[in-house]
Design a protein around this motif. Structure first.
Motif, PDB file in Angstrom:
ATOM      1  N   TYR A  40       0.464  -1.651  -0.418  1.00  0.00           N
ATOM      2  CA  TYR A  40       0.206  -0.046   0.105  1.00  0.00           C
ATOM      3  C   TYR A  40       1.256   1.365  -0.439  1.00  0.00           C
ATOM      4  O   TYR A  40       2.527   1.015   0.417  1.00  0.00           O
ATOM      5  N   LEU A  54      -4.813  -7.856   7.879  1.00  0.00           N
ATOM      6  CA  LEU A  54      -3.804  -7.365   7.017  1.00  0.00           C
ATOM      7  C   LEU A  54      -2.869  -7.297   8.065  1.00  0.00           C
ATOM      8  O   LEU A  54      -2.887  -6.524   9.100  1.00  0.00           O
ATOM      9  N   LEU A  80       3.948   0.576   2.477  1.00  0.00           N
ATOM     10  CA  LEU A  80       3.379  -0.377   3.938  1.00  0.00           C
ATOM     11  C   LEU A  80       3.158  -1.411   3.060  1.00  0.00           C
ATOM     12  O   LEU A  80       2.728  -1.434   1.556  1.00  0.00           O
ATOM     13  N   PRO A  82      -4.622   4.328   3.664  1.00  0.00           N
ATOM     14  CA  PRO A  82      -3.550   3.878   2.584  1.00  0.00           C
ATOM     15  C   PRO A  82      -4.332   3.247   1.509  1.00  0.00           C
ATOM     16  O   PRO A  82      -4.998   2.856   1.447  1.00  0.00           O
ATOM     17  N   PHE A  84       0.367  -5.214   9.236  1.00  0.00           N
ATOM     18  CA  PHE A  84       0.933  -4.425   8.576  1.00  0.00           C
ATOM     19  C   PHE A  84       2.910  -4.220   9.071  1.00  0.00           C
ATOM     20  O   PHE A  84       2.756  -4.173  10.455  1.00  0.00           O
ATOM     21  N   GLY A  85       3.326  -4.002   8.576  1.00  0.00           N
ATOM     22  CA  GLY A  85       5.185  -3.799   9.271  1.00  0.00           C
ATOM     23  C   GLY A  85       4.722  -2.496   9.043  1.00  0.00           C
ATOM     24  O   GLY A  85       3.666  -1.446   9.294  1.00  0.00           O
ATOM     25  N   GLN A  86       5.779  -1.092   9.762  1.00  0.00           N
ATOM     26  CA  GLN A  86       6.430  -0.373  10.620  1.00  0.00           C
ATOM     27  C   GLN A  86       6.239   0.399   9.430  1.00  0.00           C
ATOM     28  O   GLN A  86       5.631   2.031   9.145  1.00  0.00           O
ATOM     29  N   GLN A  96       0.804   5.504   1.278  1.00  0.00           N
ATOM     30  CA  GLN A  96       0.199   6.274   2.320  1.00  0.00           C
ATOM     31  C   GLN A  96       0.590   8.026   1.836  1.00  0.00           C
ATOM     32  O   GLN A  96       1.401   7.664   2.282  1.00  0.00           O
TER      33      GLN A  96
END
Lengths: 117, 111
Positions: free
Chosen positions: B36, B99, B87, B44, B101-103, B38
């Protein structure tokens, strides 16, 4: 096609006050998600609805957070009482139902930025 | 426990300078890996989904690839309008659709 609508865009409250956020998903999307995004982090799922039923609320702090999706369309997320650590952006997302991979894609609203003082 | 780690946390590029963003993941069974974009003050925006190792997807200057342990987002000849936070998220096989998510990696492209 209209996107996911959220309101308000911004909210400032004092700790121990209550607050509510509203989300209207994309028309026809039966699955609705609420995520919390703390500054500098990725979104974290709070609760997932399929129509008006809860699918996953394992990470929702139930002592202070509540959510509902009456009639299986729009949804509200409430915090009562708010704590300083609740300051974050609250994102709503929706996805299609049915078979196939198109249902995997989640579409996000612009979010509500909450500041707890 | 499912985990997603993105690197670097921030990346500054000159316009036209190609580079790659990394997303490492640990999941018991992968249904899909999502990228994604953002922008500040926005939610996102979906870019790609990858489902199996070796799969590649392209969109304009972006190309996403997937292995069994990581995904890369390659940015070729970036422009200032590519500046955003990217992301990565994983969806576990058989789960509800959640989902993880990573940072994120914040990309800045200077003209």
């Amino acid at each position: 096609e209209a996107g996911v609508a959220q309101s308000p865009r911004y909210k400032i409250i004092e700790k121990r006050q209550s607050v509510a956020f509203w989300c209207n998903p994309i028309s026809g999307h039966a699955t609705l998600y609420w995520y919390q995004q703390i500054l500098g982090q990725g979104p974290k799922l709070l609760i997932q609805f399929q129509n008006n039923g809860v699918v996953d609320d394992s990470q929702l702090p139930k002592d202070r957070f509540s959510a509902e999706r009456l009639k299986g369309v729009d949804s509200t997320l409430k915090i009562q009482p708010a704590k300083l650590e609740d300051s974050a952006v609250y994102l709503c997302a929706s996805s299609k139902t049915g078979q196939g991979r198109l249902k995997d894609i989640q579409y996000f609203g612009a979010g509500t930025r909450l500041s707890v003082l | 426990e499912d985990q997603v780690t993105q690197s670097p946390e921030a990346l500054r590029l000159q316009e036209g300078e190609s580079s790659s963003l990394n997303c490492s993941y640990t999941v018991s069974g992968l249904r899909g890996l999502f990228w994604y974009r953002q922008d500040p003050g926005k939610g996102p925006e979906f870019l790609f989904t990858l489902y199996s190792a070796g799969e590649e997807k392209e969109k304009e200057r972006l190309k996403a690839t997937l292995t069994k342990k990581e995904s890369f987002l390659h940015i070729t000849a970036p422009k200032p309008e590519d500046s955003a936070t990217y992301l990565c998220a994983v969806q576990e096989a058989g789960n509800t659709g959640k989902l993880i998510f990573g940072q994120g990696t914040t990309l800045q492209v200077k003209p």
